[in-house]
Write a protein that holds these residues in place. Structure first.
Motif, PDB file in Angstrom:
ATOM      1  N   LYS A  78      -3.405   9.285   7.009  1.00 49.20           N
ATOM      2  CA  LYS A  78      -4.539   8.531   6.471  1.00 49.20           C
ATOM      3  C   LYS A  78      -4.515   7.080   6.944  1.00 49.20           C
ATOM      4  CE  LYS A  78      -6.430   6.803   2.098  1.00 49.20           C
ATOM      5  NZ  LYS A  78      -6.246   6.762   0.612  1.00 49.20           N
ATOM      6  N   HIS A  79      -3.346   6.453   6.910  1.00 48.01           N
ATOM      7  CA  HIS A  79      -3.267   5.019   7.173  1.00 48.01           C
ATOM      8  C   HIS A  79      -3.107   4.663   8.645  1.00 48.01           C
ATOM      9  CE1 HIS A  79      -2.616   4.946   2.830  1.00 48.01           C
ATOM     10  NE2 HIS A  79      -2.956   3.681   2.877  1.00 48.01           N
ATOM     11  N   LYS A  99      10.537   4.344  -0.219  1.00 51.64           N
ATOM     12  CA  LYS A  99       9.717   3.360   0.484  1.00 51.64           C
ATOM     13  C   LYS A  99      10.409   2.911   1.770  1.00 51.64           C
ATOM     14  CE  LYS A  99       6.830  -0.662  -0.514  1.00 51.64           C
ATOM     15  NZ  LYS A  99       6.349  -1.567  -1.573  1.00 51.64           N
ATOM     16  N   MET A 116       9.732   5.287   4.456  1.00 51.81           N
ATOM     17  CA  MET A 116       8.364   5.118   4.952  1.00 51.81           C
ATOM     18  C   MET A 116       8.289   3.963   5.946  1.00 51.81           C
ATOM     19  SD  MET A 116       6.598   7.480   3.411  1.00 51.81           S
ATOM     20  CE  MET A 116       4.880   7.001   3.420  1.00 51.81           C
ATOM     21  N   THR A 139       0.756  13.132   4.763  1.00 53.32           N
ATOM     22  CA  THR A 139      -0.637  12.843   4.371  1.00 53.32           C
ATOM     23  C   THR A 139      -0.888  11.339   4.357  1.00 53.32           C
ATOM     24  OG1 THR A 139      -0.782  14.864   3.035  1.00 53.32           O
ATOM     25  CG2 THR A 139      -2.375  13.125   2.562  1.00 53.32           C
ATOM     26  N   PHE A 140       0.035  10.596   3.794  1.00 49.42           N
ATOM     27  CA  PHE A 140      -0.100   9.139   3.722  1.00 49.42           C
ATOM     28  C   PHE A 140      -0.170   8.526   5.125  1.00 49.42           C
ATOM     29  CE2 PHE A 140       1.701   4.910   3.898  1.00 49.42           C
ATOM     30  CZ  PHE A 140       1.059   4.241   2.866  1.00 49.42           C
ATOM     31  N   GLN A 149       3.544  14.725   1.139  1.00 51.29           N
ATOM     32  CA  GLN A 149       2.915  13.475   0.729  1.00 51.29           C
ATOM     33  C   GLN A 149       3.125  12.382   1.783  1.00 51.29           C
ATOM     34  OE1 GLN A 149       5.116  13.447  -3.049  1.00 51.29           O
ATOM     35  NE2 GLN A 149       3.156  13.446  -4.140  1.00 51.29           N
ATOM     36  N   SER A 198       0.822  -1.209   0.000  1.00 52.78           N
ATOM     37  CA  SER A 198       0.000   0.000   0.000  1.00 52.78           C
ATOM     38  C   SER A 198       0.863   1.269   0.000  1.00 52.78           C
ATOM     39  CB  SER A 198      -0.937   0.017   1.212  1.00 52.78           C
ATOM     40  OG  SER A 198      -0.220   0.199   2.413  1.00 52.78           O
ATOM     41  N   ILE A 199       2.167   1.091   0.202  1.00 56.43           N
ATOM     42  CA  ILE A 199       3.095   2.226   0.183  1.00 56.43           C
ATOM     43  C   ILE A 199       3.523   2.474  -1.261  1.00 56.43           C
ATOM     44  CG2 ILE A 199       5.317   3.121   0.993  1.00 56.43           C
ATOM     45  CD1 ILE A 199       5.054   1.229   3.395  1.00 56.43           C
ATOM     46  N   PRO A 200       3.422   3.705  -1.742  1.00 54.43           N
ATOM     47  CA  PRO A 200       3.791   3.986  -3.138  1.00 54.43           C
ATOM     48  C   PRO A 200       5.231   3.584  -3.443  1.00 54.43           C
ATOM     49  CG  PRO A 200       2.643   5.856  -2.157  1.00 54.43           C
ATOM     50  CD  PRO A 200       2.918   4.895  -1.040  1.00 54.43           C
ATOM     51  N   LEU A 239       8.486  10.162  -2.361  1.00 56.38           N
ATOM     52  CA  LEU A 239       7.468  11.149  -1.968  1.00 56.38           C
ATOM     53  C   LEU A 239       8.104  12.384  -1.337  1.00 56.38           C
ATOM     54  CD1 LEU A 239       4.915   8.743  -0.210  1.00 56.38           C
ATOM     55  CD2 LEU A 239       4.881   9.519  -2.587  1.00 56.38           C
TER      56      LEU A 239
END
Length: 204
Positions: free
Chosen positions: A42-43, A80, A83, A38-39, A35, A25-27, A31
């Motif tokens: 949300k998660h 990634k 993240m 925000t990610f 971004q 689910s991680i782009p 980023l």
């Protein structure tokens, strides 16, 4: 006012709703900081205590980098791997000091953050979080056991009604807190041992 039984049910429902961020689910693109925040917001919104709490802010990210918890971004973009580290930091930051997190993460960032060979960070993340479902079952069982034990406290002390309900709630919270206190000491002891190992290896 809620009864302790209702509180117990609320907790079980909350725990049933907890889900970790799956790597897919991680782009796969890098980023910018906005971004990233925000990610994460949300998660990880289900883990916030209050609605207006921020999961992650620019200041937090800068502090993590300043305290050597997070490698510097590349051209102001976060990969990634960044993240995945930020997710780990999110769970650790309310339990451990920055120094402890740095000691714990040093081998991870040195050997597994964009490694030329060896195990990538994503594989480590997947292995750790694959245990989530089993661990949550154990945690729920332990919380329930402590709740049931607290329901038996103060029954022979001549209190009843709201006072008994509160004292049993206090007993339940104390049992949970003592468990966290002892486990935090164990974690700190393990990290202190890791720090000694790292210091010894540097002297070689």
């Amino acid at each position: 006012m809620k009864t302790n039984e209702e509180r117990m049910q609320d907790i079980l429902e909350h725990l049933d709703g907890l889900r970790y961020i799956k790597p897919d689910s991680i782009p796969n693109i890098d980023l910018y900081m906005d971004q990233v925040t925000t990610f994460m917001d949300k998660h990880l919104s289900d883990t916030k205590r209050y609605t207006d709490d921020k999961v992650l802010t620019k200041t937090m990210i800068n502090n993590y980098a300043k305290n050597n918890l997070l490698p510097a971004p590349y051209k102001k973009k976060y990969t990634k791997e960044h993240m995945l580290l930020l997710i780990f930091i999110y769970y650790f930051k309310n339990l451990l000091s920055f120094n402890d997190i740095e000691l714990l993460f040093n081998p991870i960032t040195e050997k597994h953050f964009n490694p030329s060979n060896g195990m990538p960070l994503e594989t480590i993340y997947e292995e750790i979080f694959s245990q989530e479902e089993t661990e949550l079952k154990r945690i729920k069982s332990d919380i329930l056991e402590k709740y049931q034990h607290s329901c038996k406290t103060f029954e022979d002390k001549g209190v009843e009604g709201d006072d008994l309900e509160y004292l049993q709630l206090f007993s339940w919270i104390c049992e949970l807190s003592f468990d966290v206190y002892v486990k935090k000491q164990v974690v700190e002891q393990l990290i202190d041992s890791l720090g000694e190992d790292q210091a010894f290896n540097k002297k070689k």
